[in-house]
Motif scaffolding. Structure first.
Motif, mmCIF file in Angstrom:
data_model
loop_
_atom_site.group_PDB
_atom_site.id
_atom_site.type_symbol
_atom_site.label_atom_id
_atom_site.label_comp_id
_atom_site.label_asym_id
_atom_site.label_seq_id
_atom_site.Cartn_x
_atom_site.Cartn_y
_atom_site.Cartn_z
ATOM 1 N N ALA A 27 0.942 -1.218 0.116
ATOM 2 C CA ALA A 27 0.045 -0.090 0.010
ATOM 3 C C ALA A 27 0.828 1.165 0.164
ATOM 4 O O ALA A 27 2.069 1.421 0.778
ATOM 5 C CB ALA A 27 -0.949 0.051 1.123
ATOM 6 N N ALA A 28 0.492 2.334 -0.754
ATOM 7 C CA ALA A 28 1.138 3.347 -0.899
ATOM 8 C C ALA A 28 1.494 4.209 0.573
ATOM 9 O O ALA A 28 2.830 4.383 0.778
ATOM 10 C CB ALA A 28 0.612 4.285 -1.805
ATOM 11 N N ASP A 29 0.418 4.258 1.506
ATOM 12 C CA ASP A 29 1.017 4.819 2.780
ATOM 13 C C ASP A 29 2.120 4.092 3.398
ATOM 14 O O ASP A 29 2.748 4.619 4.293
ATOM 15 C CB ASP A 29 -0.373 5.123 3.416
ATOM 16 N N GLN A 30 1.881 2.761 3.262
ATOM 17 C CA GLN A 30 2.802 1.926 4.132
ATOM 18 C C GLN A 30 4.067 2.011 3.564
ATOM 19 O O GLN A 30 5.094 1.838 4.141
ATOM 20 C CB GLN A 30 2.315 0.319 4.168
ATOM 21 N N LEU A 31 4.210 1.888 2.188
ATOM 22 C CA LEU A 31 5.318 2.168 1.656
ATOM 23 C C LEU A 31 6.188 3.535 1.988
ATOM 24 O O LEU A 31 7.462 3.494 2.036
ATOM 25 C CB LEU A 31 5.126 2.210 0.041
ATOM 26 N N LYS A 32 5.471 4.467 1.904
ATOM 27 C CA LYS A 32 5.874 5.996 2.404
ATOM 28 C C LYS A 32 6.562 5.706 3.743
ATOM 29 O O LYS A 32 7.698 6.466 4.314
ATOM 30 C CB LYS A 32 4.664 6.886 2.201
ATOM 31 N N SER A 33 5.999 4.807 4.683
ATOM 32 C CA SER A 33 6.445 4.918 5.752
ATOM 33 C C SER A 33 7.600 4.202 6.216
ATOM 34 O O SER A 33 8.448 4.321 7.086
ATOM 35 C CB SER A 33 5.510 4.202 6.947
ATOM 36 N N VAL A 34 8.150 3.357 5.295
ATOM 37 C CA VAL A 34 9.508 2.398 5.293
ATOM 38 C C VAL A 34 10.379 2.949 4.093
ATOM 39 O O VAL A 34 11.482 2.318 4.158
ATOM 40 C CB VAL A 34 8.951 1.096 5.322
ATOM 41 N N ALA A 35 10.129 3.729 3.190
ATOM 42 C CA ALA A 35 10.898 4.087 2.072
ATOM 43 C C ALA A 35 11.385 5.380 1.697
ATOM 44 O O ALA A 35 10.387 6.226 2.362
ATOM 45 C CB ALA A 35 10.304 3.481 0.662
ATOM 46 N N GLU A 36 12.517 5.791 1.708
ATOM 47 C CA GLU A 36 12.863 7.230 1.263
ATOM 48 C C GLU A 36 13.710 7.320 0.395
ATOM 49 O O GLU A 36 14.441 6.159 -0.282
ATOM 50 C CB GLU A 36 13.462 7.918 2.659
ATOM 51 N N VAL A 37 13.986 8.685 -0.164
ATOM 52 C CA VAL A 37 14.931 8.854 -1.034
ATOM 53 C C VAL A 37 16.307 9.335 -0.568
ATOM 54 O O VAL A 37 16.213 10.297 0.070
ATOM 55 C CB VAL A 37 14.436 9.837 -2.354
ATOM 56 N N ALA A 93 18.512 -0.547 2.014
ATOM 57 C CA ALA A 93 19.315 0.327 2.439
ATOM 58 C C ALA A 93 20.048 -0.267 3.988
ATOM 59 O O ALA A 93 21.233 -0.039 4.352
ATOM 60 C CB ALA A 93 18.987 1.586 2.613
ATOM 61 N N ASP A 94 18.863 -0.821 4.797
ATOM 62 C CA ASP A 94 19.483 -1.448 6.175
ATOM 63 C C ASP A 94 18.732 -2.709 6.222
ATOM 64 O O ASP A 94 17.717 -2.910 6.542
ATOM 65 C CB ASP A 94 19.014 -0.257 7.084
ATOM 66 N N VAL A 95 19.667 -3.693 6.042
ATOM 67 C CA VAL A 95 19.218 -4.986 6.020
ATOM 68 C C VAL A 95 18.850 -5.568 7.495
ATOM 69 O O VAL A 95 17.970 -6.547 7.632
ATOM 70 C CB VAL A 95 20.350 -6.082 5.653
ATOM 71 N N ALA A 96 19.198 -4.881 8.413
ATOM 72 C CA ALA A 96 18.831 -4.987 10.144
ATOM 73 C C ALA A 96 17.341 -5.074 10.114
ATOM 74 O O ALA A 96 16.768 -5.686 11.095
ATOM 75 C CB ALA A 96 19.554 -4.413 10.859
ATOM 76 N N HIS A 97 16.704 -4.205 9.260
ATOM 77 C CA HIS A 97 15.289 -4.073 9.536
ATOM 78 C C HIS A 97 14.437 -4.718 8.368
ATOM 79 O O HIS A 97 13.263 -4.271 8.206
ATOM 80 C CB HIS A 97 15.021 -2.349 9.520
ATOM 81 N N VAL A 98 15.253 -5.378 7.539
ATOM 82 C CA VAL A 98 14.185 -5.959 6.538
ATOM 83 C C VAL A 98 14.499 -7.591 6.914
ATOM 84 O O VAL A 98 15.589 -8.198 6.935
ATOM 85 C CB VAL A 98 14.637 -5.651 5.138
ATOM 86 N N HIS A 99 13.337 -8.208 6.695
ATOM 87 C CA HIS A 99 13.320 -9.798 6.888
ATOM 88 C C HIS A 99 12.556 -10.515 6.062
ATOM 89 O O HIS A 99 11.284 -10.370 5.681
ATOM 90 C CB HIS A 99 12.800 -10.072 8.356
ATOM 91 N N GLU A 114 7.376 -13.319 1.841
ATOM 92 C CA GLU A 114 6.978 -12.172 2.848
ATOM 93 C C GLU A 114 8.090 -11.443 3.255
ATOM 94 O O GLU A 114 8.799 -12.070 4.107
ATOM 95 C CB GLU A 114 6.009 -12.859 4.014
ATOM 96 N N ILE A 115 8.126 -10.222 2.922
ATOM 97 C CA ILE A 115 9.134 -9.411 3.444
ATOM 98 C C ILE A 115 8.677 -8.265 4.425
ATOM 99 O O ILE A 115 7.918 -7.421 4.060
ATOM 100 C CB ILE A 115 9.765 -8.649 2.072
ATOM 101 N N SER A 116 9.146 -8.548 5.790
ATOM 102 C CA SER A 116 8.525 -7.602 6.644
ATOM 103 C C SER A 116 9.468 -6.163 6.854
ATOM 104 O O SER A 116 10.853 -6.682 6.972
ATOM 105 C CB SER A 116 8.391 -8.219 7.993
#
Length: 508
Positions: A27-37, A93-99, A114-116
């Motif tokens: 979802a766009a709003d969720q993607l915005k919460s975890v992704a940046e430029v 960008a930060d593998v520690a927060h991606v599972h 499933e990528i949390s």
């Protein structure tokens, strides 16, 4: 709630190893919460960007978001009947927060992964980078349909399959080539920072001349002080790395405004691409700054009237460039001087009138090509010699004072160029007689370096080719004796200055 991307996995190969790639949605709003430029601030100073690229790993390398673009997307996708099927390109960008885990249903692994992605704490860096599609993410997440899923492609691998930041930057640079191209300044310092394109290491891991030149320019912009006495660097924060046009600033008075790319090309062409360039980037950067400071002390012409530091009606871009050409030539031929003041005084910079508006007609169009060529040759030659070498000063020499050409007359037969040679140097002004006796082969063998353009015609046949510049450079055989010929010679110098010479040639 932790956002979860559901995706399919496949593999990409670069020819030497394979990397995972995930195709999914969020979802766009969720993607915005975890992704940046990872973008630089549009208000970033030039020195900030230079410091960033000089100190890897580089943190902010993408272009800033353009408000008008994401706002237009927001408005469009807030309307009924609009969908966003175009995928965005992401990287971890930060593998520690991606599972990542493979989905299990009824005890069986499916093809779905499933990528949390953990939402960062306030003000913390987000774990995903948006490589392409930043305006889509921002626009849709701000629309009335922010819960709509956005298709995505995620680059993520761990251990031996991990991607490098340089790969992300390369992908970003390549995808933007086919979308909205990067500004050339941004493109070059991005490639420099990640050692891509012309900036990648040569065989054996040695740095290329391009890389050394850009390092010099970045140091020149980033260092606040230069030299053993730590004097203030006039180029600090002044060399343009930020594409914003307002960031193109004069380093001294009204002069020496350079983009990072423009200055890099001068440093590359006049120093690092040439044999014998043994000084490192830090030394070259310091010497450029110290040489410009010395110039400001030795030019006695009022600052606003000076060709180097003056206002828009007085400054001469080609002379500023040529001065740097001269400085880099001196470093190449002689190394670091004891002090630049002595170098400049030997060339009479302190005794010259650097207000050239009284004789410069134009440096635009074809005049510009000639002016640039003359200025570079003159400054390169004089700094290489470390002496003036002419009776006048540099501005007068640029204007054509002392200009001359050399003609060689010899026997026309085989081997005649070695018999009865008569070499004559003529000043390019007025009317001059030239009796060459029995020698009937005539050749133009050279002219002074302050001549930017030369035109020669037979006065009796001005449209003929028999005695034009090209023919005389090759050498021409004159008619049987006795005979006479009048050549008209027109010379062009810096700034559109001109002079004419008539040569009355006779032979018997």
């Amino acid at each position: 709630m932790v956002p979860v991307i559901r995706a399919l996995q496949t593999m990409l190969s670069d020819g030497t190893k394979s990397f995972p790639i995930y195709l999914g949605y969020l979802a766009a709003d969720q993607l915005k919460s975890v992704a940046e430029v990872p973008s630089f601030n549009p208000n970033s100073g030039n020195a900030d960007i230079a410091r960033n690229v000089l100190n890897p790993p580089i943190k902010n390398w993408q272009r800033p978001v353009i408000p008008e673009k994401w706002q237009a997307i927001r408005d469009k996708f807030s309307q009924p009947g609009e969908l966003m099927p175009n995928p965005v390109l992401l990287a971890v960008a930060d593998v520690a927060h991606v599972h990542v885990r493979q989905q299990i249903l009824n005890g069986q692994a499916t093809e779905v992964f499933e990528i949390s992605v953990n939402v960062p704490a306030a003000q913390g860096s987000k774990p995903l980078w948006i490589l392409d599609g930043q305006h889509r993410v921002e626009g849709v997440s701000q629309s009335t349909n922010s819960s709509n899923p956005i298709p995505l492609v995620l680059l993520h691998g761990e251990a031996s399959q991990a991607y490098s930041p340089a790969q992300f930057a390369k992908v970003f640079a390549e995808v933007t080539t086919y979308a909205t191209p990067l500004h050339e300044l941004h493109e070059h310092w991005l490639q420099y920072a990640f050692k891509l394109g012309a900036y990648q290491d040569a065989a054996g891991g040695t740095s290329t001349s391009e890389w050394k030149a850009m390092t010099t320019v970045a140091m020149l912009c980033e260092h606040q002080n230069v030299g053993p006495s730590h004097v203030t660097n006039p180029f600090y924060d002044k060399v343009q790395f930020n594409p914003d046009p307002t960031k193109l600033l004069a380093a001294a008075g009204g002069g020496f405004s350079y983009t990072s790319l423009g200055l890099k090309e001068i440093v590359l062409g006049q120093y690092f691409s040439r044999p014998g360039s043994s000084l490192g980037p830090a030394v070259v950067a310091d010497q450029i700054a110290l040489a410009v400071l010395a110039l400001s002390r030795n030019v006695t012409t009022p600052t606003t009237d000076s060709a180097f530091f003056g206002d828009a009606s007085h400054r001469q871009k080609y002379l500023m460039d040529a001065y740097l050409v001269g400085v880099l030539t001196y470093l190449l031929k002689h190394g670091v001087p004891t002090d630049w003041d002595s170098v400049l005084q030997a060339l009479k910079f302190n005794a010259s009138n650097w207000d050239v508006t009284g004789w410069v007609q134009s440096t635009g169009g074809n005049f510009g090509n000639v002016s640039r060529r003359v200025a570079n040759k003159v400054f390169e030659d004089m700094f290489a010699k470390g002496a003036l070498g002419v009776s006048s000063d540099i501005p007068s020499w640029l204007a054509g004072d002392g200009a001359e050409l050399t003609l060689l007359a010899s026997d026309p037969g085989r081997g005649g160029a070695r018999r009865n040679r008569l070499e004559t140097v003529l000043p390019i002004n007025g009317t001059k007689p030239l009796n060459i006796g029995a020698a009937r082969r005539l050749k133009l063998v050279g002219h002074s370096i302050n001549v930017g353009n030369l035109r020669i015609v037979d006065e009796s046949r001005p449209l003929g080719n028999e005695f034009n510049l090209s023919s005389l450079k090759r050498g021409v055989i004159l008619p049987q004796a006795p005979g006479s010929l009048r050549l008209l010679v027109g010379a062009e110098y810096y700034g559109g200055s001109r002079s004419q010479l008539k040569i009355n040639i006779t032979w018997s």
